[in-house]
Write a protein that holds these residues in place. Structure first.
Motif: not given
Length: 156
Positions: A52-56, A60-63, A107-110, A136-138
C-alpha cells in the motif's frame, strides 16, 4: 508455512519500493521472477504482506499521534473494535505492559486531534487511562528486518 529468509528479503524489497518488478526483486534476492511472483502471491493470500502507499502525515500537513490506552471493566477486544471503526485510527495493537492498547492516529489538524481524543476516544466505555504522544516530525520510518539492512543500504 512460515516466512523464510527469501520471503523476508522479498518483503524488504517491497518495503523499499512497492512498485518494484518481480524480476528486479528476484535479481536482488537470488530467485527467478516466477519464484518471486509465486512467493508474493502466497504471502498475500496468507495475509502476511500487503503493498500500500504510506503517506508522511507531517509532510501532508496532517497531525499524527500515538495513543496508549489502559482498559478496565470490559474486554480489550471490545475497546479495540470500537476504536478500529474510526477513520482517524490507522493502527490498533494489543500490548503488554502499562497499557493494553496502542494506536496510531492521523487527524487533519490539532483541533481535530483534540476533539477526536477528548470527545470520541475518552467516551468509550472501559478506557481507564489514556496517554497521547504527538508526532512532530518523522525522523526514521523503516520496517526492514535488521539482518537485511546492509544489503538494502548498498542498493540505495
Amino acid at each position: 508455512m512460515a516466512a523464510d529468509s527469501f520471503d523476508r528479503r522479498i518483503i524488504d524489497q517491497l518495503r523499499i519500493d512497492g512498485r518494484r518488478s518481480f524480476g528486479e526483486i528476484g535479481r536482488y534476492v537470488g530467485l527467478s521472477e516466477a519464484a518471486v511472483r509465486s512467493r508474493y502471491n502466497r504471502l498475500r493470500k496468507l495475509g502476511i504482506v500487503q503493498v500500500v502507499g504510506m503517506p508522511d502525515a507531517t509532510r501532508l500537513g496532517e497531525v499524527e499521534a500515538h495513543v496508549s490506552i489502559r482498559v478496565r471493566g470490559v474486554t480489550v477486544a471490545s475497546v479495540a473494535r470500537q476504536l478500529s471503526a474510526h477513520p482517524e485510527v490507522k493502527f490498533v495493537g494489543a500490548a503488554l505492559g502499562a497499557y493494553d492498547l496502542v494506536l496510531d492516529v492521523r487527524c487533519a489538524d490539532n483541533e481535530h486531534l483534540s476533539t477526536f481524543v477528548h470527545e470520541t476516544v475518552r467516551r468509550i466505555r472501559g478506557i481507564e487511562r489514556l496517554e497521547t504522544v504527538m508526532v512532530l516530525e518523522i525522523l526514521e520510518d523503516s520496517y526492514l528486518w535488521a539482518g537485511f539492512r546492509d544489503a538494502v543500504d548498498r542498493q540505495n
